[in-house]
Design a protein around this motif. Sequence first.
Motif, PDB file in Angstrom:
ATOM      1  N   MET A   1      -3.022   6.558   9.072  1.00 32.26           N
ATOM      2  CA  MET A   1      -2.689   6.458  10.492  1.00 32.26           C
ATOM      3  C   MET A   1      -1.367   5.696  10.585  1.00 32.26           C
ATOM      4  N   ARG A   2      -0.422   6.191  11.386  1.00 32.49           N
ATOM      5  CA  ARG A   2       0.929   5.635  11.406  1.00 32.49           C
ATOM      6  C   ARG A   2       1.220   4.755  12.615  1.00 32.49           C
ATOM      7  N   PHE A   3       0.308   4.688  13.580  1.00 35.66           N
ATOM      8  CA  PHE A   3       0.595   3.937  14.809  1.00 35.66           C
ATOM      9  C   PHE A   3      -0.720   3.483  15.437  1.00 35.66           C
ATOM     10  N   PRO A   4      -0.784   2.282  16.063  1.00 31.47           N
ATOM     11  CA  PRO A   4       0.273   1.274  16.184  1.00 31.47           C
ATOM     12  C   PRO A   4       0.525   0.494  14.897  1.00 31.47           C
ATOM     13  N   ARG A   5      -0.419   0.620  13.943  1.00 31.24           N
ATOM     14  CA  ARG A   5      -0.210   0.051  12.618  1.00 31.24           C
ATOM     15  C   ARG A   5      -0.297   1.162  11.597  1.00 31.24           C
ATOM     16  N   VAL A   6       0.392   0.984  10.476  1.00 36.39           N
ATOM     17  CA  VAL A   6       0.220   1.902   9.356  1.00 36.39           C
ATOM     18  C   VAL A   6      -1.020   1.448   8.603  1.00 36.39           C
ATOM     19  N   GLU A   7      -2.027   2.297   8.554  1.00 37.31           N
ATOM     20  CA  GLU A   7      -3.263   1.926   7.872  1.00 37.31           C
ATOM     21  C   GLU A   7      -4.044   3.164   7.479  1.00 37.31           C
ATOM     22  N   ALA A   8      -4.989   2.986   6.588  1.00 34.38           N
ATOM     23  CA  ALA A   8      -5.879   4.062   6.161  1.00 34.38           C
ATOM     24  C   ALA A   8      -7.255   3.764   6.734  1.00 34.38           C
ATOM     25  N   PRO A   9      -7.649   4.400   7.839  1.00 32.97           N
ATOM     26  CA  PRO A   9      -8.905   4.052   8.513  1.00 32.97           C
ATOM     27  C   PRO A   9     -10.133   4.143   7.609  1.00 32.97           C
ATOM     28  N   ASN A  10     -10.121   5.092   6.669  1.00 36.91           N
ATOM     29  CA  ASN A  10     -11.253   5.249   5.755  1.00 36.91           C
ATOM     30  C   ASN A  10     -10.922   4.783   4.344  1.00 36.91           C
ATOM     31  N   GLY A  11      -9.859   4.010   4.234  1.00 39.88           N
ATOM     32  CA  GLY A  11      -9.435   3.516   2.922  1.00 39.88           C
ATOM     33  C   GLY A  11      -8.475   4.478   2.239  1.00 39.88           C
ATOM     34  N   LEU A  12      -7.798   3.989   1.209  1.00 39.59           N
ATOM     35  CA  LEU A  12      -6.923   4.807   0.363  1.00 39.59           C
ATOM     36  C   LEU A  12      -7.370   4.542  -1.076  1.00 39.59           C
ATOM     37  N   HIS A  13      -8.160   5.455  -1.614  1.00 35.33           N
ATOM     38  CA  HIS A  13      -8.858   5.206  -2.866  1.00 35.33           C
ATOM     39  C   HIS A  13      -8.078   5.747  -4.061  1.00 35.33           C
ATOM     40  N   VAL A  14      -7.960   4.921  -5.103  1.00 32.10           N
ATOM     41  CA  VAL A  14      -7.275   5.319  -6.322  1.00 32.10           C
ATOM     42  C   VAL A  14      -8.126   4.913  -7.525  1.00 32.10           C
ATOM     43  N   ARG A  15      -8.035   5.750  -8.568  1.00 29.21           N
ATOM     44  CA  ARG A  15      -8.700   5.420  -9.834  1.00 29.21           C
ATOM     45  C   ARG A  15      -7.671   4.779 -10.750  1.00 29.21           C
ATOM     46  N   VAL A  16      -7.951   3.550 -11.176  1.00 26.93           N
ATOM     47  CA  VAL A  16      -7.006   2.756 -11.952  1.00 26.93           C
ATOM     48  C   VAL A  16      -7.426   2.739 -13.417  1.00 26.93           C
TER      49      VAL A  16
ATOM     50  N   TYR B   1      -1.025  -0.723 -15.368  1.00 30.38           N
ATOM     51  CA  TYR B   1      -1.916   0.359 -14.961  1.00 30.38           C
ATOM     52  C   TYR B   1      -1.204   1.685 -14.672  1.00 30.38           C
ATOM     53  N   ARG B   2      -1.988   2.731 -14.777  1.00 32.88           N
ATOM     54  CA  ARG B   2      -1.675   4.031 -14.193  1.00 32.88           C
ATOM     55  C   ARG B   2      -2.754   4.310 -13.159  1.00 32.88           C
ATOM     56  N   TRP B   3      -2.489   5.213 -12.218  1.00 28.61           N
ATOM     57  CA  TRP B   3      -3.475   5.457 -11.171  1.00 28.61           C
ATOM     58  C   TRP B   3      -3.331   6.855 -10.597  1.00 28.61           C
ATOM     59  N   GLU B   4      -4.407   7.331 -10.054  1.00 30.64           N
ATOM     60  CA  GLU B   4      -4.412   8.624  -9.369  1.00 30.64           C
ATOM     61  C   GLU B   4      -5.273   8.514  -8.123  1.00 30.64           C
ATOM     62  N   GLU B   5      -4.890   9.252  -7.101  1.00 28.46           N
ATOM     63  CA  GLU B   5      -5.649   9.212  -5.852  1.00 28.46           C
ATOM     64  C   GLU B   5      -6.977   9.927  -6.011  1.00 28.46           C
ATOM     65  N   VAL B   6      -7.973   9.412  -5.316  1.00 27.34           N
ATOM     66  CA  VAL B   6      -9.304  10.005  -5.324  1.00 27.34           C
ATOM     67  C   VAL B   6      -9.616  10.448  -3.896  1.00 27.34           C
ATOM     68  N   GLY B   7      -9.711  11.764  -3.672  1.00 22.44           N
ATOM     69  CA  GLY B   7      -9.992  12.251  -2.316  1.00 22.44           C
ATOM     70  C   GLY B   7      -8.708  12.364  -1.509  1.00 22.44           C
ATOM     71  N   GLY B   8      -8.843  12.942  -0.340  1.00 26.22           N
ATOM     72  CA  GLY B   8      -7.685  13.151   0.532  1.00 26.22           C
ATOM     73  C   GLY B   8      -7.681  12.193   1.700  1.00 26.22           C
TER      74      GLY B   8
ATOM     75  N   MET C   1       0.825  -1.206   0.000  1.00 31.80           N
ATOM     76  CA  MET C   1       0.000   0.000   0.000  1.00 31.80           C
ATOM     77  C   MET C   1       0.860   1.256   0.000  1.00 31.80           C
ATOM     78  N   MET C   2       1.869   1.291   0.886  1.00 22.90           N
ATOM     79  CA  MET C   2       2.698   2.485   0.997  1.00 22.90           C
ATOM     80  C   MET C   2       3.583   2.677  -0.230  1.00 22.90           C
ATOM     81  N   ALA C   3       4.002   1.587  -0.865  1.00 21.22           N
ATOM     82  CA  ALA C   3       4.768   1.718  -2.108  1.00 21.22           C
ATOM     83  C   ALA C   3       3.916   2.394  -3.179  1.00 21.22           C
ATOM     84  N   ILE C   4       2.645   1.994  -3.298  1.00 16.91           N
ATOM     85  CA  ILE C   4       1.739   2.622  -4.268  1.00 16.91           C
ATOM     86  C   ILE C   4       1.553   4.101  -3.932  1.00 16.91           C
TER      87      ILE C   4
END
Length: 464
Positions: free
Chosen positions: A446-461, A435-442, A286-289
């Motif tokens: 969250m970086r602790f205690p886990r790295v995660e996107a609580p509301n998702g990390l949305h991309v248009r592919v 593919y190419r991709w772009e982020e959708v929304g901001g 996820m973080m690489a993307i």
Amino acid sequence: MAVFMMVLGLFFLVICSCTALLRWNEVRYRKKGLPRGTMGWPIFGETTEFLRQGPNFMKNRRGRYGSFFKSHILGCPTIVSMDPELNRYILMNEAKGLVPGYPQSMLDILGKCNIAAVHGSTHKHMRGALLALISPTMIRDQLLPKIDDFMRTHLNSWDNRVIDIHQKTKEMALLSSLKQIAGLESSSMAQQFMPEFFKLVLGTLSLPINLPGTNYRRGLQARKNLVGMLRQLIQERRASKESHHDMLGGLIKIDDNKYKLTDDEIIDQIITIMYSGYETVSTTSMMAIKYLHDHPKVLEELRKEHLEIRGRKRLEDPIEWNDLKSLRFTRAVIVEASRLATIVNGVLRKTTEDMELNGFVIPKGWRIYVYTREINYDPFLYPDPLVFNPWRWLDKSLESQSYFFIFGGGTRMCPGKELGIAEISTFLHYFVTRYRWEEVGGDKLMRFPRVEAPNGLHVRVSSC
């Protein structure tokens, strides 16, 4: 007026009771020789502040007490070490009474036979069994073909869609791991297995309070359900007596297996393999993307490396071992994403006897949190540490420097490191060449205690 005075009295009673509880807990853990620090509430300690504040909790405590202090987190009295030299010593000296000390919630849910919980000769035996499954030869001959086949198929349906890359990489990491472990049976198991596994993961970092509605209770129940599925699969495999070229087949094979395990040990080993691989592979992917999206020059260099490989192959040809070995820049991107995102913040050890560390006496049974996060941002080790710069890792000597703890250290260096890099590299190969991709929304991370996107990390592919 009487009601007001009664409310005021209750307020002062609560304040006095809380103060007394906090004071009692501090006195309880005030032993001669311990470093300074605070212990918080009885039972709960400072767990809430630790999980909510994360790195700021550590920095604030270090500002008050130095880089070696006491606390009470995740149900355990704990010493936190933020000193790089001392952390290296602790990681390199398991034989001197510093054994794994993971929280009770993690031990209960991953199983008492999991490789992170055992030590001594048992750890050596379990690690040997694991390394036999994920050796370079096994990756080349058995695991990589499964990974390639899975990634090629799994990414087919992503075109012209808005996807949550956080959720997709979680599913990808789990299903890929399940295919490597259970081979042909993985497809029929996946739908039932996946939701239980996600509950298990949430339960591993929780207070061990077994009450309805808690993540700990859900994690225990999820473990019970997963153990039932795996035990049934093992029994079916033994009854059929067919050969299976997957991880489970390697674990239950009787002939020429010097690291023979019981069924309970096999189950705990499988759950631990899946847990460890899932956390690191999904989050790093996820973080690489995310970083590739934000750094077009890095993406251009990465895509160039993969298109060169694809240009030498037919459309249906898989990624092979020699292709992986040539992906120097891809490896650098993966390691840099792990460093900058800090996928793993540190590791826990436990004292088996009273021992002196850093001039302090640590009682038997206390945990030591080897907190390695800050090393990832040390400007002396990594110039411009907050910049995503994979080129820094093209100097291979950086991976062998003394304070390289991204994949652990000592005898507990992550045994699945190369397998994880192979999985992420294969995922990136098919993703960036298709593919190419772009982020959708901001979407926020969250970086602790886990790295995660609580509301998702949305991309248009979209297709390249």
